[in-house]
Design a protein around this motif. Structure first.
Motif, PDB file in Angstrom:
ATOM      1  N   GLN A   1       0.816  -1.200   0.000  1.00 55.05           N
ATOM      2  CA  GLN A   1       0.000   0.000   0.000  1.00 55.05           C
ATOM      3  C   GLN A   1       0.857   1.260   0.000  1.00 55.05           C
ATOM      4  O   GLN A   1       0.518   2.263  -0.638  1.00 55.05           O
ATOM      5  CB  GLN A   1      -0.921   0.004   1.226  1.00 55.05           C
ATOM      6  CG  GLN A   1      -1.940  -1.124   1.244  1.00 55.05           C
ATOM      7  CD  GLN A   1      -2.660  -1.232   2.568  1.00 55.05           C
ATOM      8  OE1 GLN A   1      -2.827  -0.243   3.286  1.00 55.05           O
ATOM      9  NE2 GLN A   1      -3.095  -2.439   2.918  1.00 55.05           N
TER      10      GLN A   1
ATOM     11  N   ARG B   1      -5.758   0.404  -1.410  1.00 55.62           N
ATOM     12  CA  ARG B   1      -5.386   1.815  -1.316  1.00 55.62           C
ATOM     13  C   ARG B   1      -3.890   1.927  -1.542  1.00 55.62           C
ATOM     14  O   ARG B   1      -3.149   0.969  -1.296  1.00 55.62           O
ATOM     15  CB  ARG B   1      -5.774   2.404   0.040  1.00 55.62           C
ATOM     16  CG  ARG B   1      -5.183   1.622   1.217  1.00 55.62           C
ATOM     17  CD  ARG B   1      -5.671   2.109   2.550  1.00 55.62           C
ATOM     18  NE  ARG B   1      -4.985   1.407   3.635  1.00 55.62           N
ATOM     19  CZ  ARG B   1      -5.074   1.730   4.916  1.00 55.62           C
ATOM     20  NH1 ARG B   1      -5.843   2.751   5.291  1.00 55.62           N
ATOM     21  NH2 ARG B   1      -4.411   1.058   5.840  1.00 55.62           N
ATOM     22  N   THR B   2      -3.446   3.087  -2.008  1.00 56.83           N
ATOM     23  CA  THR B   2      -2.023   3.296  -2.254  1.00 56.83           C
ATOM     24  C   THR B   2      -1.615   4.690  -1.799  1.00 56.83           C
ATOM     25  O   THR B   2      -2.428   5.626  -1.805  1.00 56.83           O
ATOM     26  CB  THR B   2      -1.654   3.129  -3.741  1.00 56.83           C
ATOM     27  OG1 THR B   2      -2.490   3.981  -4.532  1.00 56.83           O
ATOM     28  CG2 THR B   2      -1.834   1.699  -4.192  1.00 56.83           C
TER      29      THR B   2
ATOM     30  N   ARG C   1      -0.002   8.184  -2.165  1.00 52.89           N
ATOM     31  CA  ARG C   1       0.178   9.110  -3.286  1.00 52.89           C
ATOM     32  C   ARG C   1       0.661  10.463  -2.760  1.00 52.89           C
ATOM     33  O   ARG C   1       0.546  10.774  -1.564  1.00 52.89           O
ATOM     34  CB  ARG C   1      -1.151   9.307  -4.031  1.00 52.89           C
ATOM     35  CG  ARG C   1      -1.842   8.028  -4.485  1.00 52.89           C
ATOM     36  CD  ARG C   1      -1.189   7.404  -5.691  1.00 52.89           C
ATOM     37  NE  ARG C   1      -1.256   8.260  -6.870  1.00 52.89           N
ATOM     38  CZ  ARG C   1      -2.317   8.331  -7.690  1.00 52.89           C
ATOM     39  NH1 ARG C   1      -3.400   7.600  -7.443  1.00 52.89           N
ATOM     40  NH2 ARG C   1      -2.288   9.103  -8.754  1.00 52.89           N
TER      41      ARG C   1
ATOM     42  N   THR D   1      -7.749   2.817  -4.401  1.00 54.12           N
ATOM     43  CA  THR D   1      -7.371   2.475  -5.778  1.00 54.12           C
ATOM     44  C   THR D   1      -8.588   2.428  -6.689  1.00 54.12           C
ATOM     45  O   THR D   1      -8.473   2.684  -7.895  1.00 54.12           O
ATOM     46  CB  THR D   1      -6.623   1.134  -5.815  1.00 54.12           C
ATOM     47  OG1 THR D   1      -7.388   0.145  -5.116  1.00 54.12           O
ATOM     48  CG2 THR D   1      -5.271   1.252  -5.143  1.00 54.12           C
TER      49      THR D   1
ATOM     50  N   ASN E   1      -9.299   5.316  -9.045  1.00 58.15           N
ATOM     51  CA  ASN E   1      -8.613   5.324 -10.352  1.00 58.15           C
ATOM     52  C   ASN E   1      -8.208   6.736 -10.774  1.00 58.15           C
ATOM     53  O   ASN E   1      -8.494   7.187 -11.890  1.00 58.15           O
ATOM     54  CB  ASN E   1      -9.518   4.695 -11.418  1.00 58.15           C
ATOM     55  CG  ASN E   1      -8.735   4.281 -12.654  1.00 58.15           C
ATOM     56  OD1 ASN E   1      -7.544   3.966 -12.575  1.00 58.15           O
ATOM     57  ND2 ASN E   1      -9.395   4.292 -13.800  1.00 58.15           N
TER      58      ASN E   1
END
Length: 375
Positions: A263, A293-294, A296, A342, A345
């Motif tokens: 993540q 989820r990531t 960013r 995620t 998008n």
């Protein structure tokens, strides 16, 4: 980090061996990881300290960081079977960023720098608050011939960071030519220490691992030579703005037992081909399925300053949460790291809104680092 009123004696906070030097320099202290550490100093504060590291040289006392030694036959192989990165990628005299993950969930118990001395000797620097837990887990898993020693208060660590850091160390006859993520033994006025080509600011820099009883002598030597190089003492508040500008994660915010390396986009610190390490099965499964989820990067469009815990929105939909956020002294605008769904998008360049006490402010998704690193 926040300004906190507290009684150091009542909370039993540990103190750096340099505490009196910080007090004399007008430091403002705050509790951090169980230690009473300088947040910033009189005579300029965070902005000047941050700028000193980006343009000249600053020194941080990061003695609160943990220290643990793993020794005995097969020590390196043992560490390699526990921590995420692959020690086989480096040789003696090199350091490596790695993760201690929970074996069941793959969540990050701590992020660590491992110093490989030899096949039977590895020195670890975990975060202050997690040192005891990292040591506990390693001891519980260690074979009979391997010893895990907690040396948290045995050493001080001084981070000398900035474009002029090599000049300063060279003036003290300390080595500076070794490559990034390597280390070497040295001596300063009879004090034996280790010079590590490491740091958490994105600038040219070194970390000095010094026996605690000699920390004051080394600090004084740095400042005796440092005036010619515009050396400034820097606190943990500037360290936080510097690391956030680089997009470096902070454990407990951007990495945690609830935030896996998949993540957090820290998969580069995982030896995916290794046959064993803590959390391997959980992380391989998450990597194959794709994280929900990531982590960013975000840059404020207006004067907004994102802070940890603030929610992010696209229209009426909540799409994420800020994990680290601050004002960037270099960019002179708000920046943040955030966990985004995620499923949303959202590509780099997309705009989201942050909720600041009921007011919406726009931010743009941007791939860190937020500044151009010098190394």
């Amino acid at each position: 980090m926040t300004d906190v009123t507290y009684d150091a004696a009542e909370t039993r906070l540990r103190r750096s061996p340099l505490h009196e030097r910080h007090t004399a320099a007008g430091a403002k202290f705050a509790p951090f990881g169980g230690w009473e550490m300088p947040l910033e100093y009189a005579g300029g504060g965070v902005l000047r300290e941050h700028t000193a590291v980006r343009t000249a040289v600053g020194v941080f006392d990061v003695s609160h960081l943990g220290k643990a030694r793993v020794s005995g036959p097969g020590a390196a192989d043992f560490v390699n079977s526990c921590l995420s990165n692959d020690l086989g990628r480096i040789g003696p005299g090199r350091a490596q960023y790695t993760l201690c993950c929970d074996d069941a969930t793959g969540g990050v118990v701590d992020d660590i720098i491992a110093y490989l001395y030899a096949e039977d000797h590895v020195f670890l620097i975990p975060n202050a608050a997690n040192t005891a837990e990292v040591v506990r887990r390693l001891r519980a898993a260690a074979p009979a011939q391997v010893t895990v020693t907690d040396e948290h208060e045995a050493y001080a660590v001084l981070a000398v960071q900035g474009p002029r850091s090599a000049e300063l160390l060279a003036a003290l006859d300390l080595p500076t030519e070794h490559g990034y993520m390597s280390f070497s033994a040295a001596s300063l006025s009879g004090v034996e220490l280790t010079v590590c080509r490491t740091g958490y600011t994105g600038e040219l820099g070194y970390e000095l691992v010094v026996p605690a009883e000699h920390a004051v002598a080394v600090w004084d030597a740095l400042f005796s030579a440092g005036a010619a190089f515009e050396l400034r003492a820097c606190g943990l508040a500037a360290r936080d703005t510097l690391r956030t500008e680089m997009g470096y994660p902070l454990h407990g915010q951007d990495l945690s037992r609830d935030i896996s390396p998949v993540q957090a986009r820290s998969g580069w610190a995982v030896g995916w081909d290794k046959p064993a390490f803590w959390g391997r099965d959980a992380l391989l499964a998450e990597k194959a399925a794709g994280p929900r989820r990531t982590l960013r990067g975000l840059v404020a469009v207006d004067r907004a300053i994102p802070r940890p815990g603030m929610t992010l929105h696209v229209g009426d939909a909540q799409v994420g949460t800020v994990t680290s956020g601050t004002f960037s002294p270099t960019r002179k605008q708000g920046i943040a790291l955030a966990l985004l769904d995620t499923d949303a998008n959202l590509p780099d360049g997309a705009e989201v809104e942050i909720d600041i006490r009921g007011r919406r402010a726009p931010l743009t998704l941007t791939k860190p680092p937020f500044v151009t690193p010098s190394v």
